[in-house]
Design a protein around this motif. Structure first.
Motif, PDB file in Angstrom:
ATOM      1  N   ALA A  39      40.944 -31.308  24.052  1.00  0.00           N
ATOM      2  CA  ALA A  39      39.726 -30.951  23.328  1.00  0.00           C
ATOM      3  C   ALA A  39      39.693 -29.463  23.009  1.00  0.00           C
ATOM      4  CB  ALA A  39      38.492 -31.343  24.134  1.00  0.00           C
ATOM      5  N   VAL A  40      40.012 -28.639  24.001  1.00  0.00           N
ATOM      6  CA  VAL A  40      40.020 -27.188  23.784  1.00  0.00           C
ATOM      7  C   VAL A  40      41.086 -26.815  22.762  1.00  0.00           C
ATOM      8  CG1 VAL A  40      40.495 -24.956  24.869  1.00  0.00           C
ATOM      9  CG2 VAL A  40      39.011 -26.596  26.002  1.00  0.00           C
ATOM     10  N   GLY A  41      42.253 -27.433  22.868  1.00  0.00           N
ATOM     11  CA  GLY A  41      43.308 -27.166  21.893  1.00  0.00           C
ATOM     12  C   GLY A  41      42.900 -27.545  20.491  1.00  0.00           C
ATOM     13  N   GLY A  42      42.236 -28.691  20.359  1.00  0.00           N
ATOM     14  CA  GLY A  42      41.761 -29.126  19.049  1.00  0.00           C
ATOM     15  C   GLY A  42      40.709 -28.191  18.490  1.00  0.00           C
ATOM     16  N   LEU A  43      39.769 -27.790  19.339  1.00  0.00           N
ATOM     17  CA  LEU A  43      38.741 -26.852  18.891  1.00  0.00           C
ATOM     18  C   LEU A  43      39.352 -25.518  18.496  1.00  0.00           C
ATOM     19  CD1 LEU A  43      35.926 -27.515  21.489  1.00  0.00           C
ATOM     20  CD2 LEU A  43      35.881 -28.055  19.053  1.00  0.00           C
TER      21      LEU A  43
ATOM     22  N   GLU B 296      37.484 -16.568  21.854  1.00  0.00           N
ATOM     23  CA  GLU B 296      36.261 -17.048  22.500  1.00  0.00           C
ATOM     24  C   GLU B 296      36.557 -18.264  23.367  1.00  0.00           C
ATOM     25  OE1 GLU B 296      33.047 -17.827  19.803  1.00  0.00           O
ATOM     26  OE2 GLU B 296      33.286 -15.914  18.797  1.00  0.00           O
ATOM     27  N   MET B 297      37.302 -19.206  22.810  1.00  0.00           N
ATOM     28  CA  MET B 297      37.636 -20.409  23.574  1.00  0.00           C
ATOM     29  C   MET B 297      38.548 -20.079  24.759  1.00  0.00           C
ATOM     30  SD  MET B 297      35.940 -22.912  22.486  1.00  0.00           S
ATOM     31  CE  MET B 297      36.723 -24.143  23.507  1.00  0.00           C
ATOM     32  N   GLN B 298      39.474 -19.174  24.549  1.00  0.00           N
ATOM     33  CA  GLN B 298      40.369 -18.782  25.636  1.00  0.00           C
ATOM     34  C   GLN B 298      39.585 -18.126  26.767  1.00  0.00           C
ATOM     35  OE1 GLN B 298      43.258 -16.471  23.473  1.00  0.00           O
ATOM     36  NE2 GLN B 298      44.639 -18.216  23.252  1.00  0.00           N
ATOM     37  N   ALA B 299      38.578 -17.339  26.407  1.00  0.00           N
ATOM     38  CA  ALA B 299      37.766 -16.678  27.427  1.00  0.00           C
ATOM     39  C   ALA B 299      36.983 -17.703  28.252  1.00  0.00           C
ATOM     40  CB  ALA B 299      36.808 -15.683  26.775  1.00  0.00           C
ATOM     41  N   ILE B 300      36.562 -18.779  27.612  1.00  0.00           N
ATOM     42  CA  ILE B 300      35.805 -19.818  28.315  1.00  0.00           C
ATOM     43  C   ILE B 300      36.662 -20.514  29.368  1.00  0.00           C
ATOM     44  CG2 ILE B 300      34.715 -22.086  27.988  1.00  0.00           C
ATOM     45  CD1 ILE B 300      33.554 -20.950  25.361  1.00  0.00           C
ATOM     46  N   VAL B 301      37.943 -20.647  29.086  1.00  0.00           N
ATOM     47  CA  VAL B 301      38.823 -21.355  30.022  1.00  0.00           C
ATOM     48  C   VAL B 301      39.772 -20.418  30.757  1.00  0.00           C
ATOM     49  CG1 VAL B 301      38.690 -23.531  28.763  1.00  0.00           C
ATOM     50  CG2 VAL B 301      40.505 -21.908  28.210  1.00  0.00           C
ATOM     51  N   SER B 302      39.504 -19.125  30.722  1.00  0.00           N
ATOM     52  CA  SER B 302      40.424 -18.153  31.330  1.00  0.00           C
ATOM     53  C   SER B 302      40.367 -18.126  32.853  1.00  0.00           C
ATOM     54  CB  SER B 302      40.160 -16.754  30.773  1.00  0.00           C
ATOM     55  OG  SER B 302      38.878 -16.319  31.167  1.00  0.00           O
ATOM     56  N   GLY B 303      39.252 -18.482  33.418  1.00  0.00           N
ATOM     57  CA  GLY B 303      39.129 -18.443  34.876  1.00  0.00           C
ATOM     58  C   GLY B 303      39.581 -19.735  35.514  1.00  0.00           C
ATOM     59  N   ASP B 304      39.389 -19.812  36.803  1.00  0.00           N
ATOM     60  CA  ASP B 304      39.783 -21.028  37.516  1.00  0.00           C
ATOM     61  C   ASP B 304      38.761 -22.146  37.313  1.00  0.00           C
ATOM     62  OD1 ASP B 304      37.895 -19.631  38.964  1.00  0.00           O
ATOM     63  OD2 ASP B 304      38.640 -20.301  40.909  1.00  0.00           O
ATOM     64  N   LYS B 305      37.594 -21.807  36.752  1.00  0.00           N
ATOM     65  CA  LYS B 305      36.566 -22.798  36.436  1.00  0.00           C
ATOM     66  C   LYS B 305      36.138 -22.617  34.990  1.00  0.00           C
ATOM     67  CE  LYS B 305      34.825 -23.523  40.951  1.00  0.00           C
ATOM     68  NZ  LYS B 305      34.960 -24.820  41.453  1.00  0.00           N
ATOM     69  N   PHE B 306      35.819 -23.724  34.365  1.00  0.00           N
ATOM     70  CA  PHE B 306      35.314 -23.710  32.989  1.00  0.00           C
ATOM     71  C   PHE B 306      33.998 -22.942  32.963  1.00  0.00           C
ATOM     72  CE2 PHE B 306      33.084 -25.513  29.354  1.00  0.00           C
ATOM     73  CZ  PHE B 306      34.077 -25.547  28.386  1.00  0.00           C
TER      74      PHE B 306
END
Length: 155
Positions: free
Chosen positions: A18-22, A89-99
């Motif tokens: 989903a993240v990749g698609g977005l 922006e999307m990368q920052a959302i998933v950059s940590g160990d938690k969404f």
């Protein structure tokens, strides 16, 4: 393998898809990032010219089409917001160990607010343009929209 591990792995796999698609869809022009103002202006000119040509628009109708293009461009600018790189922006959302749910929710609210705020103007401009067309032109729009690529796509 335990069921909860399977579910977790499938969930992570689904989320990554989903993240990749977005992320892939967030850029306006393949993988080169959002269009520059110059490129956007060039594309807009081509689209306006193509629609004008296909529908045989008069000057008043062209003015309404340009007004529609202005409103749509303003909508796009508001939707894109201050961020220059939606992928970041999307990368920052998933950059940590938690969404980062709060950041994702804030991003969603910003985009939704931009669409909600500017949509009435876009709808009014579209209605003004469509209503300015004669019945033959309106039918041509309906016919072109029935095709798979829409009325601005290649025929």
């Amino acid at each position: 393998m335990k069921p909860w591990i399977k579910k977790t792995l499938m969930g992570l796999f689904g989320a990554s898809i989903a993240v990749g698609g977005l992320t892939a869809c967030s850029s306006s022009h393949h993988h080169r990032g959002p269009m520059s103002a110059e490129k956007m202006s060039e594309v807009r000119g081509k689209v306006v010219e193509r629609v004008s040509s296909k529908l045989n628009l008069n000057d008043a109708q062209k003015q309404k089409l340009n007004a529609l293009a202005d409103k749509m461009e303003a909508q796009r600018t508001a939707f894109m917001g201050k961020a220059t790189d939606p992928r970041a922006e999307m990368q920052a959302i998933v950059s940590g160990d938690k969404f980062d749910r709060a950041r994702a929710q804030t991003l969603l609210e910003e985009k939704t607010r931009a669409v909600r705020t500017n949509s009435p103007e876009v709808i009014n401009a579209l209605a003004d343009f469509y209503d300015s067309l004669n019945s033959e032109q309106q039918q041509k729009v309906r016919d072109l929209m029935q095709r798979r690529k829409g009325w601005t796509g290649r025929v």
